[in-house]
Motif scaffolding. Structure first.
Motif, PDB file in Angstrom:
ATOM      1  N   ALA A  42       0.676  -1.367  -0.010  1.00 17.86           N
ATOM      2  CA  ALA A  42      -0.104   0.018  -0.075  1.00 17.86           C
ATOM      3  C   ALA A  42       0.760   1.128   0.050  1.00 17.86           C
ATOM      4  N   ALA A  43       0.428   2.226  -0.929  1.00 14.77           N
ATOM      5  CA  ALA A  43       1.415   3.417  -0.818  1.00 14.77           C
ATOM      6  C   ALA A  43       0.508   4.550  -0.205  1.00 14.77           C
ATOM      7  N   GLU A  44       1.400   5.314   0.546  1.00 15.90           N
ATOM      8  CA  GLU A  44       0.815   6.597   1.388  1.00 15.90           C
ATOM      9  C   GLU A  44       0.693   7.809   0.392  1.00 15.90           C
ATOM     10  N   SER A  45      -0.563   8.543   0.480  1.00 15.10           N
ATOM     11  CA  SER A  45      -0.910   9.591  -0.136  1.00 15.10           C
ATOM     12  C   SER A  45      -0.705  10.994   0.575  1.00 15.10           C
ATOM     13  N   ALA A  46      -0.053  11.893  -0.039  1.00 12.63           N
ATOM     14  CA  ALA A  46       0.090  13.105   0.449  1.00 12.63           C
ATOM     15  C   ALA A  46      -1.038  13.713   0.530  1.00 12.63           C
ATOM     16  N   PRO A  47      -1.429  14.626   1.613  1.00 11.02           N
ATOM     17  CA  PRO A  47      -2.455  15.613   1.615  1.00 11.02           C
ATOM     18  C   PRO A  47      -2.659  16.445   0.560  1.00 11.02           C
ATOM     19  N   GLU A  48      -3.780  16.885  -0.341  1.00  8.52           N
ATOM     20  CA  GLU A  48      -3.843  17.648  -1.521  1.00  8.52           C
ATOM     21  C   GLU A  48      -3.419  19.075  -1.153  1.00  8.52           C
ATOM     22  N   PRO A  49      -2.541  19.681  -1.825  1.00  3.93           N
ATOM     23  CA  PRO A  49      -1.842  20.800  -1.598  1.00  3.93           C
ATOM     24  C   PRO A  49      -2.946  21.854  -2.370  1.00  3.93           C
ATOM     25  N   ASP A  50      -2.993  23.446  -2.113  1.00  4.80           N
ATOM     26  CA  ASP A  50      -3.679  24.208  -2.874  1.00  4.80           C
ATOM     27  C   ASP A  50      -2.882  25.063  -3.876  1.00  4.80           C
ATOM     28  N   GLY A  51      -3.706  25.663  -4.642  1.00  5.93           N
ATOM     29  CA  GLY A  51      -2.985  26.593  -5.534  1.00  5.93           C
ATOM     30  C   GLY A  51      -3.373  26.389  -7.142  1.00  5.93           C
ATOM     31  N   LEU A  52      -3.275  24.861  -7.562  1.00  7.38           N
ATOM     32  CA  LEU A  52      -3.586  24.725  -9.077  1.00  7.38           C
ATOM     33  C   LEU A  52      -5.280  24.299  -9.234  1.00  7.38           C
ATOM     34  N   ASP A  53      -5.569  24.051 -10.199  1.00  7.79           N
ATOM     35  CA  ASP A  53      -6.734  23.443 -10.789  1.00  7.79           C
ATOM     36  C   ASP A  53      -6.762  22.081 -10.341  1.00  7.79           C
ATOM     37  N   PRO A  54      -7.862  21.540  -9.362  1.00  6.41           N
ATOM     38  CA  PRO A  54      -7.859  20.331  -8.758  1.00  6.41           C
ATOM     39  C   PRO A  54      -7.371  19.184  -9.605  1.00  6.41           C
ATOM     40  N   GLU A  55      -7.815  18.960 -10.691  1.00  2.00           N
ATOM     41  CA  GLU A  55      -7.520  17.886 -11.733  1.00  2.00           C
ATOM     42  C   GLU A  55      -6.008  17.897 -12.095  1.00  2.00           C
ATOM     43  N   GLU A  56      -5.365  19.344 -12.461  1.00  2.00           N
ATOM     44  CA  GLU A  56      -4.075  19.379 -13.026  1.00  2.00           C
ATOM     45  C   GLU A  56      -3.078  19.140 -11.553  1.00  2.00           C
ATOM     46  N   LEU A  57      -3.664  19.707 -10.553  1.00  2.00           N
ATOM     47  CA  LEU A  57      -2.942  19.490  -9.242  1.00  2.00           C
ATOM     48  C   LEU A  57      -2.816  17.927  -8.959  1.00  2.00           C
ATOM     49  N   ALA A  58      -3.800  17.199  -8.943  1.00  2.00           N
ATOM     50  CA  ALA A  58      -3.500  15.693  -8.890  1.00  2.00           C
ATOM     51  C   ALA A  58      -2.648  15.228  -9.670  1.00  2.00           C
ATOM     52  N   HIS A  59      -2.771  15.490 -10.786  1.00  2.00           N
ATOM     53  CA  HIS A  59      -1.876  15.019 -11.806  1.00  2.00           C
ATOM     54  C   HIS A  59      -0.723  15.303 -11.531  1.00  2.00           C
ATOM     55  N   THR A  60      -0.096  16.505 -11.356  1.00  2.00           N
ATOM     56  CA  THR A  60       1.309  16.956 -10.919  1.00  2.00           C
ATOM     57  C   THR A  60       1.772  16.265  -9.757  1.00  2.00           C
ATOM     58  N   THR A  61       1.207  16.138  -8.903  1.00  2.00           N
ATOM     59  CA  THR A  61       1.383  15.603  -7.451  1.00  2.00           C
ATOM     60  C   THR A  61       1.756  14.274  -7.585  1.00  2.00           C
ATOM     61  N   ASP A  62       0.947  13.390  -8.389  1.00  2.33           N
ATOM     62  CA  ASP A  62       1.089  12.039  -8.695  1.00  2.33           C
ATOM     63  C   ASP A  62       2.556  11.904  -9.510  1.00  2.33           C
ATOM     64  N   TRP A  63       2.659  12.803 -10.551  1.00  2.00           N
ATOM     65  CA  TRP A  63       3.838  12.696 -11.443  1.00  2.00           C
ATOM     66  C   TRP A  63       5.284  13.003 -10.453  1.00  2.00           C
ATOM     67  N   LEU A  64       5.170  13.953  -9.655  1.00  2.00           N
ATOM     68  CA  LEU A  64       6.160  14.189  -9.033  1.00  2.00           C
ATOM     69  C   LEU A  64       6.615  13.205  -7.906  1.00  2.00           C
ATOM     70  N   ARG A  65       5.474  12.470  -7.391  1.00  2.00           N
ATOM     71  CA  ARG A  65       5.669  11.342  -6.324  1.00  2.00           C
ATOM     72  C   ARG A  65       6.456  10.446  -7.085  1.00  2.00           C
ATOM     73  N   GLU A  66       5.890   9.820  -8.489  1.00  2.00           N
ATOM     74  CA  GLU A  66       6.331   8.763  -9.072  1.00  2.00           C
ATOM     75  C   GLU A  66       7.994   9.156  -9.384  1.00  2.00           C
ATOM     76  N   GLN A  67       8.362  10.189  -9.713  1.00  2.00           N
ATOM     77  CA  GLN A  67       9.598  10.512 -10.019  1.00  2.00           C
ATOM     78  C   GLN A  67      10.610  10.667  -8.738  1.00  2.00           C
ATOM     79  N   SER A  68      10.166  11.041  -7.830  1.00  2.00           N
ATOM     80  CA  SER A  68      10.546  10.969  -6.507  1.00  2.00           C
ATOM     81  C   SER A  68      11.072   9.607  -6.065  1.00  2.00           C
ATOM     82  N   HIS A  69      10.058   8.636  -6.279  1.00  2.00           N
ATOM     83  CA  HIS A  69      10.224   7.381  -6.058  1.00  2.00           C
ATOM     84  C   HIS A  69      11.326   6.752  -7.143  1.00  2.00           C
ATOM     85  N   VAL A  70      11.221   7.079  -8.184  1.00  2.00           N
ATOM     86  CA  VAL A  70      12.196   6.837  -9.364  1.00  2.00           C
ATOM     87  C   VAL A  70      13.817   7.024  -8.761  1.00  2.00           C
ATOM     88  N   ASN A  71      13.842   8.104  -8.564  1.00  2.00           N
ATOM     89  CA  ASN A  71      15.212   8.644  -8.095  1.00  2.00           C
ATOM     90  C   ASN A  71      15.979   8.017  -6.768  1.00  2.00           C
TER      91      ASN A  71
END
Length: 257
Positions: A42-71
């Motif tokens: 099971a993966a742990e999800s970070a609380p949703e930050p503010d400042g971007l469109d919700p859909e774009e924000l979710a997409h960006t958050t997931d993408w940065l999470r993935e790239q962080s794990h990869v590195n």
């Protein structure tokens, strides 16, 4: 291939995935069999930050999470070419900010991914296969092939990078094997199939059939090394097909923070 691309070499946020993950080269279509679904921790999800469109924000958050794990997967404590945590974090924050996240939002995602990888590395240490694969790659290089992990973004540019590097070496390796950034991404959340691409560097044959046969000779030798390392690799025996390691688990301990 620049240093920044090598360190943060995953797909850009809106870049399409490799359309043929089980294909050995960019021009062929023979794929390995589909594996059974893997069981992911099971993966742990970070609380949703503010400042971007919700859909774009979710997409960006997931993408940065993935790239962080990869590195943090690639830059583990047993990696000979690991970068420091500070360098990794700085680069990830930069690309997070470029995608519209604040520094604080980016750090929350990056540090959350790091902490989770540390916990997984401890919890699943006995299941980790990354050291096993790295040892196989070491033996493959001792034999005279070029072996690289997390190299290139897709099948096509991975082959190009490998050939360019090999042709500049003295002596020139007889063959090569690699997996690319999208392959690494597939292992982020738990065991999955890892595809290894390979090829001959300098062909003796001039026709396509002869070159494919030479690629197959490279593939057979790689299968020997992988079996010797304790893997049960899957391959169709054709120079057009990638070698697959099913249920590949990558839980290497990330570099010290």
């Amino acid at each position: 291939m620049g240093f920044f691309d090598r360190l943060f070499g995953g797909r850009k946020r809106d870049e399409p995935a490799d359309p043929n993950p089980g294909v050995a080269s960019e021009t062929t279509q023979d794929a390995v069999p589909e594996p059974a679904p893997a069981t992911h921790p099971a993966a742990e999800s970070a609380p949703e930050p503010d400042g971007l469109d919700p859909e774009e924000l979710a997409h960006t958050t997931d993408w940065l999470r993935e790239q962080s794990h990869v590195n943090f997967m690639i830059n583990s404590r047993d990696s000979n070419n690991r970068q420091s945590y500070a360098m990794i974090e700085s680069g990830l924050v930069q690309i997070g900010e470029e995608e519209g996240l604040s520094t604080e939002q980016a750090l929350h995602i990056i540090r959350g991914a790091y902490d989770l990888r540390k916990r997984w590395a401890t919890r699943y240490a006995d299941a980790d296969m990354s050291g096993q694969l790295r040892q196989a790659f070491f033996r493959i290089e001792e034999y005279g092939f070029l072996a690289r992990e997390h190299f290139g973004i897709s099948t096509g540019d991975g082959h190009s990078y490998m050939r360019n590097i090999a042709r500049g070496m003295n002596p020139v390796p007889a063959g090569y094997v690699f997996f690319h950034a999208q392959d690494t991404e597939s292992l982020v959340d738990g065991p999955a199939t890892l595809h290894l691409r390979y090829g001959k560097i300098a062909y003796d044959s001039t026709d396509a059939a002869g070159k494919t046969a030479e690629d197959e000779a490279v593939g057979r030798k790689l299968m020997d090394f992988l079996r010797d390392a304790g893997f049960d690799p899957d391959w169709n025996g054709k120079g057009t097909g990638a070698i697959a390691i099913h249920d590949m688990a990558w839980y290497a301990m990330p570099v010290e923070r």
